[in-house]
Design a protein around this motif. Sequence first.
Motif, mmCIF file in Angstrom:
data_model
loop_
_atom_site.group_PDB
_atom_site.id
_atom_site.type_symbol
_atom_site.label_atom_id
_atom_site.label_comp_id
_atom_site.label_asym_id
_atom_site.label_seq_id
_atom_site.Cartn_x
_atom_site.Cartn_y
_atom_site.Cartn_z
ATOM 1 N N ILE A 105 0.856 -1.184 0.000
ATOM 2 C CA ILE A 105 0.000 0.000 0.000
ATOM 3 C C ILE A 105 0.891 1.233 0.000
ATOM 4 O O ILE A 105 1.929 1.272 0.678
ATOM 5 C CB ILE A 105 -0.934 0.009 1.234
ATOM 6 C CG1 ILE A 105 -1.846 -1.224 1.222
ATOM 7 C CG2 ILE A 105 -1.791 1.264 1.260
ATOM 8 C CD1 ILE A 105 -2.703 -1.368 2.450
ATOM 9 N N CYS A 106 0.505 2.238 -0.759
ATOM 10 C CA CYS A 106 1.290 3.464 -0.854
ATOM 11 C C CYS A 106 1.395 4.133 0.519
ATOM 12 O O CYS A 106 0.405 4.235 1.251
ATOM 13 C CB CYS A 106 0.659 4.419 -1.870
ATOM 14 S SG CYS A 106 1.497 5.998 -2.020
ATOM 15 N N HIS A 107 2.590 4.607 0.870
ATOM 16 C CA HIS A 107 2.811 5.245 2.164
ATOM 17 C C HIS A 107 2.095 6.594 2.266
ATOM 18 O O HIS A 107 1.800 7.048 3.373
ATOM 19 C CB HIS A 107 4.310 5.465 2.399
ATOM 20 C CG HIS A 107 5.105 4.199 2.393
ATOM 21 N ND1 HIS A 107 4.939 3.198 3.327
ATOM 22 C CD2 HIS A 107 6.084 3.761 1.543
ATOM 23 C CE1 HIS A 107 5.782 2.211 3.071
ATOM 24 N NE2 HIS A 107 6.480 2.522 1.994
ATOM 25 N N LYS A 108 1.830 7.225 1.139
ATOM 26 C CA LYS A 108 1.297 8.587 1.165
ATOM 27 C C LYS A 108 -0.205 8.639 0.977
ATOM 28 O O LYS A 108 -0.913 9.315 1.727
ATOM 29 C CB LYS A 108 1.985 9.426 0.092
ATOM 30 C CG LYS A 108 1.758 10.913 0.228
ATOM 31 C CD LYS A 108 2.655 11.691 -0.721
ATOM 32 C CE LYS A 108 2.474 13.188 -0.507
ATOM 33 N NZ LYS A 108 3.348 13.970 -1.405
ATOM 34 N N CYS A 109 -0.717 7.933 -0.027
ATOM 35 C CA CYS A 109 -2.153 8.014 -0.328
ATOM 36 C C CYS A 109 -2.921 6.751 0.029
ATOM 37 O O CYS A 109 -4.156 6.779 0.073
ATOM 38 C CB CYS A 109 -2.361 8.346 -1.811
ATOM 39 S SG CYS A 109 -1.719 7.090 -2.931
ATOM 40 N N GLY A 110 -2.247 5.625 0.246
ATOM 41 C CA GLY A 110 -2.928 4.398 0.640
ATOM 42 C C GLY A 110 -3.431 3.537 -0.494
ATOM 43 O O GLY A 110 -4.112 2.538 -0.239
ATOM 44 N N ASP A 111 -3.116 3.875 -1.752
ATOM 45 C CA ASP A 111 -3.557 3.052 -2.879
ATOM 46 C C ASP A 111 -2.675 1.806 -3.003
ATOM 47 O O ASP A 111 -1.455 1.880 -2.790
ATOM 48 C CB ASP A 111 -3.492 3.851 -4.174
ATOM 49 C CG ASP A 111 -4.537 4.957 -4.211
ATOM 50 O OD1 ASP A 111 -5.486 4.894 -3.396
ATOM 51 O OD2 ASP A 111 -4.408 5.883 -5.041
ATOM 52 N N PRO A 112 -3.252 0.660 -3.369
ATOM 53 C CA PRO A 112 -2.437 -0.550 -3.529
ATOM 54 C C PRO A 112 -1.576 -0.483 -4.782
ATOM 55 O O PRO A 112 -1.933 0.159 -5.770
ATOM 56 C CB PRO A 112 -3.491 -1.664 -3.624
ATOM 57 C CG PRO A 112 -4.715 -0.974 -4.135
ATOM 58 C CD PRO A 112 -4.690 0.413 -3.597
ATOM 59 N N PHE A 113 -0.436 -1.162 -4.760
ATOM 60 C CA PHE A 113 0.458 -1.204 -5.918
ATOM 61 C C PHE A 113 1.209 -2.520 -5.909
ATOM 62 O O PHE A 113 1.242 -3.242 -4.911
ATOM 63 C CB PHE A 113 1.434 -0.013 -5.906
ATOM 64 C CG PHE A 113 2.463 -0.079 -4.810
ATOM 65 C CD1 PHE A 113 3.716 -0.660 -5.019
ATOM 66 C CD2 PHE A 113 2.188 0.434 -3.552
ATOM 67 C CE1 PHE A 113 4.652 -0.729 -4.012
ATOM 68 C CE2 PHE A 113 3.123 0.372 -2.539
ATOM 69 C CZ PHE A 113 4.356 -0.213 -2.768
ATOM 70 N N ARG A 114 1.812 -2.826 -7.054
ATOM 71 C CA ARG A 114 2.631 -4.029 -7.209
ATOM 72 C C ARG A 114 4.076 -3.622 -7.524
ATOM 73 O O ARG A 114 4.362 -2.454 -7.793
ATOM 74 C CB ARG A 114 2.071 -4.919 -8.319
ATOM 75 C CG ARG A 114 0.649 -5.424 -8.054
ATOM 76 C CD ARG A 114 0.151 -6.212 -9.243
ATOM 77 N NE ARG A 114 0.043 -5.356 -10.421
ATOM 78 C CZ ARG A 114 -0.302 -5.813 -11.627
ATOM 79 N NH1 ARG A 114 -0.560 -7.096 -11.796
ATOM 80 N NH2 ARG A 114 -0.377 -4.974 -12.640
ATOM 81 N N ASP A 115 4.956 -4.601 -7.523
ATOM 82 C CA ASP A 115 6.359 -4.325 -7.842
ATOM 83 C C ASP A 115 6.528 -3.876 -9.289
ATOM 84 O O ASP A 115 7.482 -3.156 -9.620
ATOM 85 C CB ASP A 115 7.209 -5.572 -7.586
ATOM 86 C CG ASP A 115 7.247 -5.929 -6.101
ATOM 87 O OD1 ASP A 115 6.981 -5.038 -5.266
ATOM 88 O OD2 ASP A 115 7.523 -7.108 -5.784
ATOM 89 N N GLU A 116 5.618 -4.297 -10.161
ATOM 90 C CA GLU A 116 5.707 -3.899 -11.561
ATOM 91 C C GLU A 116 5.385 -2.422 -11.766
ATOM 92 O O GLU A 116 5.740 -1.849 -12.793
ATOM 93 C CB GLU A 116 4.753 -4.758 -12.395
ATOM 94 C CG GLU A 116 5.040 -6.244 -12.307
ATOM 95 C CD GLU A 116 3.980 -7.073 -12.996
ATOM 96 O OE1 GLU A 116 2.998 -6.471 -13.479
ATOM 97 O OE2 GLU A 116 4.133 -8.304 -13.050
ATOM 98 N N ASP A 117 4.694 -1.813 -10.803
ATOM 99 C CA ASP A 117 4.302 -0.409 -10.931
ATOM 100 C C ASP A 117 5.385 0.564 -10.480
ATOM 101 O O ASP A 117 5.206 1.776 -10.595
ATOM 102 C CB ASP A 117 3.030 -0.148 -10.108
ATOM 103 C CG ASP A 117 1.868 -1.006 -10.572
ATOM 104 O OD1 ASP A 117 1.815 -1.308 -11.775
ATOM 105 O OD2 ASP A 117 1.015 -1.370 -9.734
ATOM 106 N N ILE A 118 6.509 0.065 -9.971
ATOM 107 C CA ILE A 118 7.583 0.927 -9.481
ATOM 108 C C ILE A 118 8.515 1.279 -10.642
ATOM 109 O O ILE A 118 9.020 0.395 -11.334
ATOM 110 C CB ILE A 118 8.380 0.232 -8.349
ATOM 111 C CG1 ILE A 118 7.442 -0.100 -7.181
ATOM 112 C CG2 ILE A 118 9.520 1.115 -7.875
ATOM 113 C CD1 ILE A 118 8.108 -0.920 -6.089
ATOM 114 N N VAL A 119 8.735 2.575 -10.865
ATOM 115 C CA VAL A 119 9.607 3.066 -11.943
ATOM 116 C C VAL A 119 10.702 3.917 -11.309
ATOM 117 O O VAL A 119 10.412 4.838 -10.538
ATOM 118 C CB VAL A 119 8.822 3.880 -12.982
ATOM 119 C CG1 VAL A 119 9.757 4.392 -14.075
ATOM 120 C CG2 VAL A 119 7.712 3.041 -13.589
ATOM 121 N N VAL A 120 11.957 3.632 -11.655
ATOM 122 C CA VAL A 120 13.101 4.373 -11.120
ATOM 123 C C VAL A 120 13.243 5.689 -11.876
ATOM 124 O O VAL A 120 13.209 5.717 -13.113
ATOM 125 C CB VAL A 120 14.394 3.544 -11.227
ATOM 126 C CG1 VAL A 120 15.582 4.308 -10.652
ATOM 127 C CG2 VAL A 120 14.218 2.212 -10.514
#
Length: 299
Positions: A156-171
């Motif tokens: 879950i996002c630390h700031k807004c609380g929306d769920p995410f997966r590892d594929e959604d992380i972009v450097v």
Amino acid sequence: MGCDGGTIPKRHELVKGPKKVEKVDKNAELAAKWKYCALSQEKLRRPIVACELGRLYNKDAVIEYLLDKSAERPNVEVASHIRGIKDVKELNLTDNPEWEGERRNAKGDRYEDMHCSMFICPVVGLEMNGKHKFCYLQTCGCVFSERALREVKTEICHKCGDPFRDEDIVVLNGSKEEQEKLKNTMEERRAKAKTGKKSKKTSGVEALSKHVDSKGSSESKSAPVNEENSSGSSSSDSAPGPSGCSKMVKPSAAVGSKRSIQDMDGKSEAYKSLFTTHSSAKRTKDQISNWVTHTPYHF
């Protein structure tokens, strides 16, 4: 030996060695990536967006590029993979409380910290100046440091609380290897989206054709039954009864036939006079006036 002026040349003036490789200042390189737009080379200002490869842009610059791609720009190759506004994500950044603005050292009598950034990580507090890796989530656009995502593992996002997966992380502003990896994942995602659209179109066409075929077959089956019913009803109507006389069938009124309001008995005369079919609304030929066109010289 001397020259015409009586000067004695030195060795480094006569023998030319290999050219020294010019080293790029690391501070300037980091500032160009993290403080300036990759497309317009202007200073980053809100709203700030990022592409699927992790590059930072001003949203205004991206919109201008999409509206007119034929215009001459210094770094068009940087945004060649952006097809529309959906290919970029607006970032949800956290302001740095120590940031005093661009004019904090207008007089030039203060030490200017080149590593001071406008934004920080909301979890760890690291400044987004290029010394530390930062990532953004494609689902919500929130930006965090890689250390925060590694140490505080959650779905879950630390700031807004929306769920995410590892594929959604972009450097953001990653190395060449990381950008190549992001490019491969972007191409795979776009290929899957194209195949999904094609499969939806084909399934829709097949469903429509099946619906048309089933409708045509049902109509063909119901046609002879209606003929038999009509022939049976006509024969029964024309057949003589037990008294020897044929039944008289009254013609039924056509379905949907209009009835005049003036023929309705339940309506009052005042109500009927509101309509143009009333006798008071009809005029004689003497009462009907003709249109007369006047010339501009007629008074």
